[in-house]
Design an enzyme around this catalytic site. Structure first.
Site, short mmCIF file in Angstrom:
data_model
loop_
_atom_site.label_atom_id
_atom_site.label_comp_id
_atom_site.label_asym_id
_atom_site.label_seq_id
_atom_site.Cartn_x
_atom_site.Cartn_y
_atom_site.Cartn_z
CB THR A 164 -0.28 6.95 8.61
OG1 THR A 164 -1.88 5.98 7.45
CG2 THR A 164 -0.49 7.71 7.55
CE LYS A 191 0.03 -2.17 4.31
NZ LYS A 191 0.40 -1.12 4.13
NE ARG A 192 -10.56 -0.68 1.02
CZ ARG A 192 -11.55 0.35 0.52
NH1 ARG A 192 -12.01 0.94 1.87
NH2 ARG A 192 -12.12 -0.16 -0.92
CE LYS A 251 -2.47 5.20 12.37
NZ LYS A 251 -3.36 4.84 11.39
CE LYS A 256 -3.76 0.37 0.13
NZ LYS A 256 -3.12 1.31 0.44
CG HIS A 270 -4.42 12.48 0.60
ND1 HIS A 270 -3.82 11.92 1.86
CD2 HIS A 270 -5.35 13.47 0.28
CE1 HIS A 270 -4.15 13.45 2.49
NE2 HIS A 270 -4.72 14.51 2.20
#
Ligand code: 26V
Length: 808
Positions: A651, A543-544, A655, A549, A355
């Site tokens: 993911t 998100k985290r 969504k 990111k 992952h």
């Protein structure tokens, strides 16, 4: 099923019998428990029958082992899947209760950090709904992922004691407990037949007690099981010895350390600290799971030599990769198979999913630690390594120089990914690009060695929870247009493409979004006191918090817009509400600085009369599954802006797409697959490509300071951070300033800034044409069917697990 009146009666009856209360006296918690008990009753029979059917038919079974299952709440999805949601909600309303506030009584089961754990939960839902004999196996942490509070802009972590009130969905199965051993010494003796017998001395014994959670399939009478293991002191040790002081204290110590094993979820999903307790957790999970699998298999009459014919095990990242030596141990030491037989079975049973390629997150354990904590397991890892290296040396002379990079034990560490690859028949990445990067770069040596093991399984999400359940408005509009087949065949959502010029449909879908935004605006007002403009673009990044990111890029854009408005107050800017949700790992300093920055920028922007309601910045505390369910249906714009090549899949992107948000994103992870489906005109792509990023890392050629000197917008923003403009006397962001400029901006925030700003301007313009925006939005929902985890699970089942759905 039930009529509303019948359900009401059932509920009142439950309340009386279980709580000794009339509905009038009952609070939401009482009502919640009564409803849960009704659902349990209606599940129980199917649960038993499902298990019996698998046994009777001797079905091939798949076990998904994961250190994390981020399930969130189960009440609404269980009601929905049993076909009781509407009748229950109606009954509650008729009794004068608000269904939502009843369902909200459930504490989120936050047994995961983020993407990896939520994926596991979506997979369980799909396996049950598609009638696969698939089960989850995890740890019943007493404390889930910490609860986040923000105090003066700083993240503070509180323990998440989610079991404070009894968890309605679990059943303790004490009589199926198993023993797990740690430490001690291993002794070997030759048996009469010459084989070796291994015994342990002075090992610590821990009891693994299973708690089962039902996984209810969507209206198909299938109920699978998520088995969560809890660590307890063995019964014979429950008595505290009073004979000597030292034994007494040793015992207390032991009691304490046993309880810690299933004590809490490690909250860091970015970097590994080689903590002994984490390794204990991993072995505890793996040993319980595999012992349990063998016990069930044998109880059903299976011959151990045929285990691989009836069993598949998927290991979710390297965290459960001790499954390799543990299965070897049980097959050899307990079942008396030879090394060769055991190895054949082990590799045929196990499959591994990767992952992440972030090197900080790759698991390696110090040899000393493994040897001391798991002496027999270490012997087996050693033997696997020796045989593997010997094979390389003799059978692949061209790869001799690669051995140090392939060896499972190297530089005094056990490399868990290498162990997982060698011990499995399948290695998969989670999106097309990610798998290519594994094959071409990160795992290239292994790919050359075992090309046939590598395969891609692009992630997915359960469209039942993430569309049907959380966005009933949109689901109804969709069903009205194309009929309900999309619920069982999500690819049928593509039928919506025909509606992208249908004015009535666009209007209806647009109204649903508006309504969802209104609901979210109310939540924001209630939780933060911030009033947001419901007609503004709801621009969402949830998100985290991670540097890769690039929440920082988002904030730099906000600061840039703020600067522009301050310079030119009459600037015609499309109003926006920036919505953030993010937890930082407790020890991740830069991530916490970024959270603080968001808050300080928010407090300045939101209060500025010049800005008015053209820009608002909202940080919603304690982002979790339940909060995601409220934000996602209301999102207009989905921020997926990771440094290309760093986000394995994502993911949340799927969504939001499914709920009609447009993506602004880099060509990273599954964004690429989203773009390929919706086409470049229905997505906003910007920034460096993964090849470009890779080239800069390999060859240099990027200098962040040059950009600081040449791009005025960038210099201004960085100087504002340095100069304390978004802080006060005590609060400043100098560390962020230096971090970016003196580490040469490792995630290319400055490099991608211009491209991001330009692309955000395209977003603004597009939003000014509501009809056009709505069309793009519908295209996104229409093409989202591919991202149902049903598709993903079908692929795992047919390519890796060799599993077919169970016949009813
Ligand atoms: C790593 C570690 C390492 C140290 C100890 C604790 C811990 C806990 C979790 C992790 C996992 C990090 C990997 C991860 O979550 N990957 C995400 O997986 C998602 C599902 O495949 C994917 O969509 C995301 O892009 C990816 O970042």
């Amino acid at each position: 099923m039930y009529t509303t009146t019948e359900f009401q009666q059932l509920l009142e009856d439950k309340l009386r019998r279980k709580r000794g209360k009339e509905i009038k006296e009952a609070d939401d918690k009482d009502v919640y428990e009564a409803v849960a008990s009704i659902v349990q009753d209606s599940i129980t029979e199917d649960w038993l029958e499902t298990r019996q059917r698998y046994e009777k038919r001797n079905e091939r079974q798949i076990y998904y082992i994961s250190m994390e299952f981020l399930i969130g709440r189960l009440m609404e999805s269980n009601l929905m899947n049993c076909g009781l949601l509407d009748v229950c909600s109606d009954a509650l309303r008729q009794l004068g209760r608000d269904p939502e506030s009843v369902y909200n009584q459930e504490h989120d089961a936050g047994l995961g950090n983020g993407g990896l754990g939520r994926l596991a939960a979506c997979f369980l839902d799909s396996m049950a709904s598609l009638k696969y004999a698939g089960h989850g196996s995890g740890i019943r942490y007493r404390y889930g992922l910490f609860e986040q509070r923000i105090i003066h802009g700083n993240q503070v972590e509180l323990p998440d004691y989610w079991l404070k009130e009894a968890y309605a969905w679990e059943t303790r199965k004490a009589n199926e407990s198993l023993k797990i051993y740690f430490g001690g010494e291993v002794h070997s003796h030759a048996r009469a037949d010459g084989s070796l017998e291994f015994t342990y001395k002075h090992a610590d014994e821990v009891l693994a007690v299973p708690y089962d959670v039902p996984i209810v399939g969507y209206r198909n009478n299938v109920v699978n099981t998520l088995r969560l293991w809890s660590a307890e002191l063995p019964e014979h040790e429950a008595e505290i010895p009073g004979d000597s002081e030292s034994r007494y204290y040793h015992h207390l110590d032991h009691m304490h350390s046993v309880e810690q094993i299933s004590g809490f979820l490690y909250p860091d999903d970015s970097s590994l600290e080689g903590r002994e307790l984490r390794l204990k957790q991993q072995y505890f999970l793996v040993s319980s799971t595999i012992q349990n699998i063998l016990r069930e298999y044998k109880a059903n009459g299976g011959s151990i030599r045929e285990l691989h014919k009836k069993t598949a095990i998927q290991i979710n990242d390297t965290h459960p990769s001790l499954a390799v030596p543990e299965l070897m141990r049980l097959l050899m030491d307990e079942e008396r198979l030879s090394w060769e037989e055991a190895w054949k079975i082990t590799t045929a049973v196990l499959a591994y999913t990767n992952h992440t390629t972030l090197s900080e997150a790759l698991e390696k354990w110090p040899v000393d630690l493994v040897q001391q904590l798991l002496p027999r397991i270490f012997m087996i890892i050693n033997e696997i390594n020796e045989r593997f290296c010997r094979g390389l040396w003799f059978d692949h002379p061209d790869m001799r120089l690669d051995i140090p990079h392939l060896a499972i034990i190297a530089d005094d560490q056990v490399h868990m990914a290498r162990l997982a690859i060698v011990g499995s028949h399948s290695v998969n990445g989670v999106a097309h690009l990610h798998t290519e990067i594994l094959k071409k770069r990160e795992m290239n040596r292994f790919y050359r060695l075992y090309p046939e093991k590598f395969n891609n399984k692009t992630n997915g999400i359960t469209h039942r929870r993430w569309l049907l359940q959380v966005n009933r408005g949109l689901a109804d509009v969709v069903t009205e247009a194309i009929g309900p087949q999309w619920i069982s065949q999500p690819q049928k959502l593509s039928g919506l493409v025909r509606y992208s010029n249908d004015a009535a449909f666009l209007e209806a879908a647009g109204q649903v979004k508006q309504e969802n935004k209104k609901v979210l605006a109310e939540l924001i007002q209630k939780r933060t006191g911030i009033h947001v403009n419901e007609n503004s673009i709801f621009d969402v990044q949830i998100k985290r918090l991670h540097e890769y990111k690039r929440q920082l890029l988002n904030i730099f854009h906000i600061i840039h817009l703020y600067n522009e408005l301050k310079d030119n107050p009459s600037l015609d800017l499309t109003p926006r509400t920036f919505i953030f949700g993010a937890k930082a790992a407790p020890g991740y300093y830069m991530a916490k600085e970024i959270i603080k920055l968001v808050h300080h920028v928010a407090s300045i922007v939101n209060e500025d009369p010049v800005i008015g309601d053209r820009l608002k910045v909202v940080f919603l505390e304690n982002y979790n599954v339940s909060l995601a369910e409220k934000i996602i249906p209301a999102a207009d714009l989905s921020e997926q802006i990771s440094t290309a090549s760093k986000e394995a899949s994502g993911t949340g992107n799927m969504k939001m797409m499914m709920n009609g948000a447009l993506t602004i994103g880099t060509l990273d992870g599954a964004n690429i697959e989203i773009k390929d489906l919706v086409g470049p005109s229905n997505i906003f792509i910007f920034g460096l490509s993964s090849e470009e990023v890779h080239r800069y890392y390999a060859e240099g050629g990027y200098n962040a300071k040059d950009l600081y000197h040449t791009d005025e917008r960038i210099r201004r923003i960085l100087d504002q951070l340095h100069g304390g403009e978004f802080g006060s006397q005590e609060i400043e962001f100098k560390d962020l300033f230096y971090h970016i400029l003196y580490h040469n901006d490792p995630y290319f925030v400055l490099k991608d800034f211009d491209s991001y700003v330009v692309t955000q301007e395209l977003v603004e313009q597009a939003y000014r044409d509501p009809r056009h925006w709505q069309k793009m939005s519908v295209a996104n929902t229409a093409y989202s069917g591919k991202f149902s985890s049903d598709r993903t699970i079908h692929e795992y089942a047919s390519d890796i697990w060799k599993l077919t759905p169970v016949r009813s």
